[in-house]
Write a protein that holds these residues in place. Structure first.
Motif, short mmCIF file in Angstrom:
data_model
loop_
_atom_site.label_atom_id
_atom_site.label_comp_id
_atom_site.label_asym_id
_atom_site.label_seq_id
_atom_site.Cartn_x
_atom_site.Cartn_y
_atom_site.Cartn_z
N ARG A 1 0.93 -0.41 5.06
CA ARG A 1 0.93 -1.29 6.23
C ARG A 1 1.98 -2.38 6.04
O ARG A 1 2.47 -2.61 4.93
CB ARG A 1 -0.45 -1.92 6.45
CG ARG A 1 -0.84 -2.92 5.37
CD ARG A 1 -2.29 -3.39 5.51
NE ARG A 1 -2.58 -4.49 4.59
CZ ARG A 1 -2.81 -4.34 3.30
NH1 ARG A 1 -2.78 -3.14 2.75
NH2 ARG A 1 -3.06 -5.41 2.55
N GLU B 1 -1.62 6.75 3.52
CA GLU B 1 -2.31 6.35 4.75
C GLU B 1 -2.69 4.87 4.76
O GLU B 1 -2.95 4.30 5.82
CB GLU B 1 -3.56 7.20 4.94
CG GLU B 1 -3.26 8.68 5.18
CD GLU B 1 -4.52 9.49 5.41
OE1 GLU B 1 -5.62 8.90 5.34
OE2 GLU B 1 -4.41 10.71 5.66
N ASP B 2 -2.73 4.25 3.57
CA ASP B 2 -3.10 2.84 3.47
C ASP B 2 -1.90 1.91 3.60
O ASP B 2 -2.06 0.69 3.57
CB ASP B 2 -3.79 2.57 2.12
CG ASP B 2 -5.10 3.33 1.99
OD1 ASP B 2 -5.78 3.51 3.02
OD2 ASP B 2 -5.44 3.74 0.86
N GLU C 1 2.80 -6.28 5.97
CA GLU C 1 2.14 -7.56 5.70
C GLU C 1 3.12 -8.69 5.94
O GLU C 1 4.21 -8.71 5.35
CB GLU C 1 1.64 -7.59 4.25
CG GLU C 1 1.01 -8.90 3.82
CD GLU C 1 0.63 -8.87 2.36
OE1 GLU C 1 -0.52 -8.52 2.04
OE2 GLU C 1 1.51 -9.19 1.51
N GLY D 1 0.83 -1.20 0.00
CA GLY D 1 0.00 0.00 0.00
C GLY D 1 0.86 1.25 0.00
O GLY D 1 2.09 1.19 0.03
N SER D 2 0.21 2.39 -0.02
CA SER D 2 0.93 3.66 -0.01
C SER D 2 0.15 4.69 0.77
O SER D 2 -1.06 4.53 1.00
CB SER D 2 1.15 4.16 -1.45
OG SER D 2 -0.09 4.32 -2.11
#
Length: 614
Positions: A46, A43-44, A48, A40-41
């Motif tokens: 995270r 604010e999304d 994994e 993701g990039s």
């Protein structure tokens, strides 16, 4: 001639190779998270987790693609990328295919890339994105052995999620059987070449160091066993580390392989600008870095405290931490010191540790001398830095301080199975299973480095005490000889000067001159904070604006005076000059491992050096 050796304490493998760790992990602990990757990039974004079974499946898929593309056993495949999950994935895939990895620093120029690809005879290269592809394209006409160039990203922002080359190779390998790949994977043994690492070099053209699977197996067989606090911490959080150093450097590479072997959750980050929040998200239990990173952490904390009006409190906290650590070595901590330490633990130390995520108890430092003061400071705040010493030619660490056997200011004792010797001229020699097999296609350089008795000549000047602890005092080629015949090791002085919050880099000069002098560069951010605290006007370029300010010059004089206190009068710095610009990797004055290219600086600053002796 002083010599010290440590007996081997573990049984080293006589068969197999580095890929066995990936297969074993998937068989014994398929659901354990052995890596974490950033997805993701914005604010999304995270973390994994990647399980042992997932990692094996991905490695196998990419390795099959390499086989389908025509990569043969023993072929060299280069990786030109920042530190990221795919670097580790491709590295192991290359080994699964029976090939040899050639790492290239992502900051390398087109000329450096051309030399490494040509000298290694690389058959393929996995590059990160368009910027790297452009550099390769500019020199490809002369690379007759290079058959494939793959890119991890389709644009500089990684619009495809960094899966370009991974997806291409995965699809390409659909028709390669498991049996064919397994035959490739298991063919290599300890004596077979695993990687060809080119020394970043402070002088001359990089030389390709031949490192075998056995070199890595020897290094990690003893290192993992000697450092259970890192690889098998008791209680608390599961072991984890975040790699942010370049994986083209053997220091980061050996930690990568060690983490896979010991099932330490491994993350990657090349975003140095946002390193602190990334560490706080990832929560490593240990980190590794070069001394410049630890210097920056200390100096940044000092600057912020000063800017917030808490400079005196921080200074007292720092002195208390250093005193507490020194008292630990003496085995006697006074009640008054205990009380002060407990107070600053609540006020200062806990916040500093939180910057590394809050779970970090140990750090490993290498690549250059750390400095005794910094070592005591960090141990005093609750982060023990285990300083070690090694080179590309020795598959990383030769010596290392252990939690149970540490002398701050030294680089530790030889790892089991390793012997060190101090030659008559003070040079440190090393012998053991981690010593490389020579330089590629360079018998003359190999013969100069490894003598007839198997001793590798490190080029460093050192000492070994009665307990086997090694202290590095300088580089053999960097020893300055003044006009009066005094031998001076510049590293001692440079390290002390660089510890000052305002200083970025220092270069000591004086070869064949009547006295020792120094060139000093400043940290613009630190100077800006200092100017604000002092109420001084500074524009967009605070260093250029204030470099002749009497108060700032007095600060640097204090740093020089502190350095001079560590040496004799004949070795002391008598004059210095502050330069208006800093030395950087981009400017060519620093290597990718942040070592100073002395010859480059001396050439570029010949006028400034001459002025010191007018």
């Amino acid at each position: 001639m002083r010599e010290f050796s440590t007996p081997l304490t573990v049984d080293l493998p006589t068969s197999g190779n580095l890929t066995d760790d990936v297969v074993r992990n998937a068989a014994e602990a398929p659901d354990v998270a052995v890596l974490s990757r950033r997805v993701g990039s914005g604010e999304d974004a995270r973390w994994e987790d990647v399980t042992a079974a997932q990692f094996l499946a991905e490695v196998v898929a990419v390795a099959k693609g390499l086989v389908a593309a025509g990569i043969e056993p023993g072929d060299r495949v280069a990786i030109l990328s920042r530190t990221r999950y795919e670097w580790t994935l491709v590295d192991y895939a290359i080994w699964f295919a029976g090939a040899v990895t050639v790492p290239i620093y992502e900051t390398s120029s087109a000329e450096q890339i051309e030399w490494i690809l040509r000298d290694s005879g690389a058959a393929a290269v996995v590059a990160e994105g368009p910027a790297h592809l452009a550099r390769i394209a500019s020199v490809r006409s002369g690379l007759d052995d290079l058959r494939h160039v793959w890119s991890l990203e389709v644009d500089d922002q990684g619009a495809d999620g960094g899966r370009g080359a991974i997806d291409v190779l995965t699809r390409l390998g659909d028709d390669v059987s498991d049996a064919d790949l397994e035959a490739r994977r298991t063919a290599a043994g300890p004596d077979d070449l695993a990687t060809l690492i080119y020394t970043s070099g402070t002088t001359g053209r990089p030389k390709g160091c031949l490192l075998t699977h056995g070199n890595f197996q020897t290094e990690l067989g003893v290192a993992v066993a000697e450092l259970p606090e890192l690889f098998e911490p008791a209680g608390g959080e599961p072991p984890a580390t975040l790699l942010f150093l370049p994986l083209a450097h053997v220091f980061a590479r050996i930690i990568q392989v060690g983490c896979i072997q010991a099932r330490v959750r491994l993350g990657h980050s090349a975003d140095i600008a946002n390193l602190v929040p990334t560490l706080q998200e990832f929560r490593p239990t240990f980190v590794l870095a070069v001394p410049r990173v630890f210097e920056k952490v200390f100096n940044t904390a000092s600057q912020r405290a000063t800017a917030d009006g808490r400079g005196k409190i921080f200074d007292k906290a720092a002195e208390t931490a250093i005193a507490w650590s020194r008292a630990q070595d003496k085995g006697r901590v006074s009640l008054a010191l205990r009380a002060r330490h407990a107070l600053f633990e609540r006020l200062v130390y806990g916040k500093l540790r939180q910057a590394l995520g809050g779970a970090c108890e140990y750090a490993v430092s290498g690549g250059a001398p750390l400095g005794e003061r910094l070592g005591h400071f960090f141990r005093g705040i609750g982060l023990t830095i285990l300083e070690g010493y090694g080179l590309t030619e020795t598959t990383a660490a030769i010596t290392v301080n252990l939690p149970t056997a540490q002398k701050v200011g030294t680089v530790g004792r030889p790892l089991p199975g390793t012997a060190v010797r101090i030659a008559d001229d003070g040079e440190l020699l090393v012998r053991g299973g981690t010593v490389f097999h020579g330089y590629r296609d360079n018998e003359e350089a190999t013969a100069e480095a490894i003598d007839a008795e198997g001793w590798f000549h490190t080029g460093d000047i050192g000492e070994v005490d009665d307990e086997g602890f090694v202290r590095i005092t300088g580089r053999k080629k960097e020893i300055l000889v003044t006009a009066g015949g005094k031998n001076v090791a510049p590293a001692v002085l440079e390290d002390r000067i660089r510890a000052h919050a305002l200083v970025s880099q220092a270069l000591v000069v004086g070869d064949r001159q009547p006295f020792i002098a120094a060139l000093i560069t400043l940290d613009p951010e630190a100077v800006a904070v200092w100017a604000e605290v002092k109420g001084k006007q500074a524009g967009k370029d605070p260093v250029a604006d204030l470099m002749r300010d009497p108060d700032l010059v007095a600060e640097i004089q204090a740093a020089v005076d502190d350095a001079n206190s560590a040496v004799s009068k004949a070795e002391a710095i008598r004059k210095f000059t502050i330069l208006p610009i800093d030395w950087t990797e981009e400017g060519g004055q620093l290597t990718p491992s942040l070592k100073l290219r002395r010859n480059v600086v001396v050439r570029e600053c010949k006028d400034e050096i001459a002025a010191l002796y007018e």
